[in-house]
Design a protein around this motif. Structure first.
Motif, PDB file in Angstrom:
ATOM      1  N   MET A  10       0.838  -1.043  -0.034  1.00 32.90           N
ATOM      2  CA  MET A  10       0.034   0.049  -0.035  1.00 32.90           C
ATOM      3  C   MET A  10       0.946   1.157  -0.008  1.00 32.90           C
ATOM      4  N   SER A  11       0.782   2.115  -0.872  1.00 31.76           N
ATOM      5  CA  SER A  11       1.448   3.316  -0.824  1.00 31.76           C
ATOM      6  C   SER A  11       1.129   4.489   0.250  1.00 31.76           C
ATOM      7  N   LEU A  12       1.952   5.289   0.392  1.00 32.95           N
ATOM      8  CA  LEU A  12       1.961   6.296   1.323  1.00 32.95           C
ATOM      9  C   LEU A  12       0.394   7.141   1.254  1.00 32.95           C
ATOM     10  N   GLN A  13       0.374   7.464   0.114  1.00 30.38           N
ATOM     11  CA  GLN A  13      -1.136   8.351  -0.367  1.00 30.38           C
ATOM     12  C   GLN A  13      -2.216   7.137   0.256  1.00 30.38           C
ATOM     13  N   ASP A  14      -2.105   6.025  -0.194  1.00 27.37           N
ATOM     14  CA  ASP A  14      -3.141   5.154   0.419  1.00 27.37           C
ATOM     15  C   ASP A  14      -3.526   5.033   1.761  1.00 27.37           C
ATOM     16  N   GLU A  15      -2.431   4.892   2.362  1.00 32.33           N
ATOM     17  CA  GLU A  15      -2.118   4.988   3.949  1.00 32.33           C
ATOM     18  C   GLU A  15      -2.880   6.446   4.487  1.00 32.33           C
ATOM     19  N   LEU A  16      -2.489   7.478   3.914  1.00 34.20           N
ATOM     20  CA  LEU A  16      -3.009   8.821   4.598  1.00 34.20           C
ATOM     21  C   LEU A  16      -4.352   8.851   4.222  1.00 34.20           C
ATOM     22  N   THR A  17      -4.958   8.353   2.829  1.00 38.27           N
ATOM     23  CA  THR A  17      -6.375   8.582   2.825  1.00 38.27           C
ATOM     24  C   THR A  17      -7.118   7.551   3.707  1.00 38.27           C
ATOM     25  N   THR A  18      -6.365   6.597   4.078  1.00 36.44           N
ATOM     26  CA  THR A  18      -7.219   5.533   5.008  1.00 36.44           C
ATOM     27  C   THR A  18      -7.161   6.151   6.480  1.00 36.44           C
ATOM     28  N   VAL A  19      -6.213   6.906   6.812  1.00 35.36           N
ATOM     29  CA  VAL A  19      -6.260   7.619   8.030  1.00 35.36           C
ATOM     30  C   VAL A  19      -7.350   8.792   8.020  1.00 35.36           C
ATOM     31  N   GLN A  20      -7.364   9.517   6.831  1.00 35.05           N
ATOM     32  CA  GLN A  20      -8.438  10.471   6.822  1.00 35.05           C
ATOM     33  C   GLN A  20      -9.757  10.032   6.870  1.00 35.05           C
ATOM     34  N   ARG A  21     -10.106   8.612   6.191  1.00 31.25           N
ATOM     35  CA  ARG A  21     -11.387   8.075   6.593  1.00 31.25           C
ATOM     36  C   ARG A  21     -11.472   7.900   7.761  1.00 31.25           C
ATOM     37  N   CYS A  22     -10.714   7.119   8.498  1.00 36.35           N
ATOM     38  CA  CYS A  22     -10.784   6.922  10.004  1.00 36.35           C
ATOM     39  C   CYS A  22     -11.137   8.041  10.972  1.00 36.35           C
ATOM     40  N   LEU A  23     -10.423   9.148  10.455  1.00 36.67           N
ATOM     41  CA  LEU A  23     -10.848  10.354  11.304  1.00 36.67           C
ATOM     42  C   LEU A  23     -12.128  10.903  10.961  1.00 36.67           C
ATOM     43  N   ASP A  24     -12.717  10.933   9.688  1.00 35.62           N
ATOM     44  CA  ASP A  24     -14.094  11.054   9.519  1.00 35.62           C
ATOM     45  C   ASP A  24     -15.155  10.233  10.289  1.00 35.62           C
ATOM     46  N   GLU A  25     -14.745   9.168  10.299  1.00 39.47           N
ATOM     47  CA  GLU A  25     -15.796   8.070  11.034  1.00 39.47           C
ATOM     48  C   GLU A  25     -15.656   8.541  12.607  1.00 39.47           C
ATOM     49  N   LEU A  26     -14.519   8.590  13.014  1.00 41.49           N
ATOM     50  CA  LEU A  26     -14.370   9.225  14.366  1.00 41.49           C
ATOM     51  C   LEU A  26     -14.979  10.367  14.599  1.00 41.49           C
ATOM     52  N   THR A  27     -15.057  11.370  13.720  1.00 39.98           N
ATOM     53  CA  THR A  27     -15.717  12.628  13.860  1.00 39.98           C
ATOM     54  C   THR A  27     -17.375  12.368  13.908  1.00 39.98           C
ATOM     55  N   ARG A  28     -17.783  11.305  13.074  1.00 42.75           N
ATOM     56  CA  ARG A  28     -19.349  11.136  13.004  1.00 42.75           C
ATOM     57  C   ARG A  28     -19.575  10.444  14.322  1.00 42.75           C
ATOM     58  N   SER A  29     -18.706   9.537  14.925  1.00 47.61           N
ATOM     59  CA  SER A  29     -19.067   8.687  16.159  1.00 47.61           C
ATOM     60  C   SER A  29     -19.082   9.712  17.282  1.00 47.61           C
ATOM     61  N   VAL A  30     -18.196  10.590  17.265  1.00 48.47           N
ATOM     62  CA  VAL A  30     -18.232  11.584  18.472  1.00 48.47           C
ATOM     63  C   VAL A  30     -19.500  12.424  18.409  1.00 48.47           C
ATOM     64  N   SER A  31     -20.066  12.676  16.972  1.00 54.55           N
ATOM     65  CA  SER A  31     -21.226  13.576  17.008  1.00 54.55           C
ATOM     66  C   SER A  31     -22.482  12.930  17.530  1.00 54.55           C
ATOM     67  N   ARG A  32     -22.367  11.632  17.257  1.00 53.71           N
ATOM     68  CA  ARG A  32     -23.572  10.696  17.874  1.00 53.71           C
ATOM     69  C   ARG A  32     -23.283  10.611  19.312  1.00 53.71           C
ATOM     70  N   LEU A  33     -22.168  10.536  19.792  1.00 54.03           N
ATOM     71  CA  LEU A  33     -22.170  10.671  21.194  1.00 54.03           C
ATOM     72  C   LEU A  33     -22.426  11.893  21.917  1.00 54.03           C
ATOM     73  N   GLU A  34     -22.186  13.133  21.260  1.00 54.91           N
ATOM     74  CA  GLU A  34     -22.742  14.458  21.838  1.00 54.91           C
ATOM     75  C   GLU A  34     -24.329  14.499  21.658  1.00 54.91           C
ATOM     76  N   GLN A  35     -24.941  13.620  20.880  1.00 51.67           N
ATOM     77  CA  GLN A  35     -26.451  13.674  21.101  1.00 51.67           C
ATOM     78  C   GLN A  35     -26.843  12.850  22.370  1.00 51.67           C
ATOM     79  N   GLU A  36     -26.264  11.710  22.720  1.00 51.48           N
ATOM     80  CA  GLU A  36     -26.633  11.140  23.606  1.00 51.48           C
ATOM     81  C   GLU A  36     -26.161  11.795  25.167  1.00 51.48           C
ATOM     82  N   VAL A  37     -25.039  12.235  25.143  1.00 52.07           N
ATOM     83  CA  VAL A  37     -24.353  12.827  26.545  1.00 52.07           C
ATOM     84  C   VAL A  37     -24.321  14.244  26.260  1.00 52.07           C
ATOM     85  N   ASP A  38     -24.599  14.732  27.546  1.00 51.23           N
ATOM     86  CA  ASP A  38     -24.337  16.280  27.606  1.00 51.23           C
ATOM     87  C   ASP A  38     -23.090  16.510  27.298  1.00 51.23           C
TER      88      ASP A  38
END
Length: 95
Positions: A1-29
């Motif tokens: 896997m190339s470096l750019q592919d790895e960076l893109t994978t990390v970007q996707r994981c960060l996007d998913e983490l952001t969505r998960s934290v947003s869902r958590l914010e709806q449930e928790v004060d």
């Protein structure tokens, strides 16, 4: 896997983490921990952007060109019209 592919994978994981934290914010004060998580995610995004900008896979046009400065002394003719401002008087020494 190339470096750019790895960076893109990390970007996707960060996007998913952001969505998960947003869902958590709806449930928790809005707690200090969630604000810290948001801040940490932003720091990770900034670090990823810096890493992506400095990766060797980037085209040379995006990287600043290195300028070499010669060790040879400058031509004294460049300084003929310059004043001696800030150097002190010619017949005195600095205090």
């Amino acid at each position: 896997m190339s470096l750019q592919d790895e960076l893109t994978t990390v970007q996707r994981c960060l996007d998913e983490l952001t969505r998960s934290v947003s869902r958590l914010e709806q449930e928790v004060d809005n707690s200090l921990e969630l604000r810290r998580m948001r801040s940490d995610i932003e720091h990770l995004r900034e670090s990823l952007a810096l890493l992506r900008a400095s990766s060797p896979d980037q085209p040379a046009t995006q990287r600043p060109e290195m300028v070499s400065i010669p060790d040879a002394p400058y031509d004294s003719a460049l300084w003929t019209d310059a004043e001696d401002e800030g150097l002190g008087a010619k017949d005195r020494r600095a205090p």
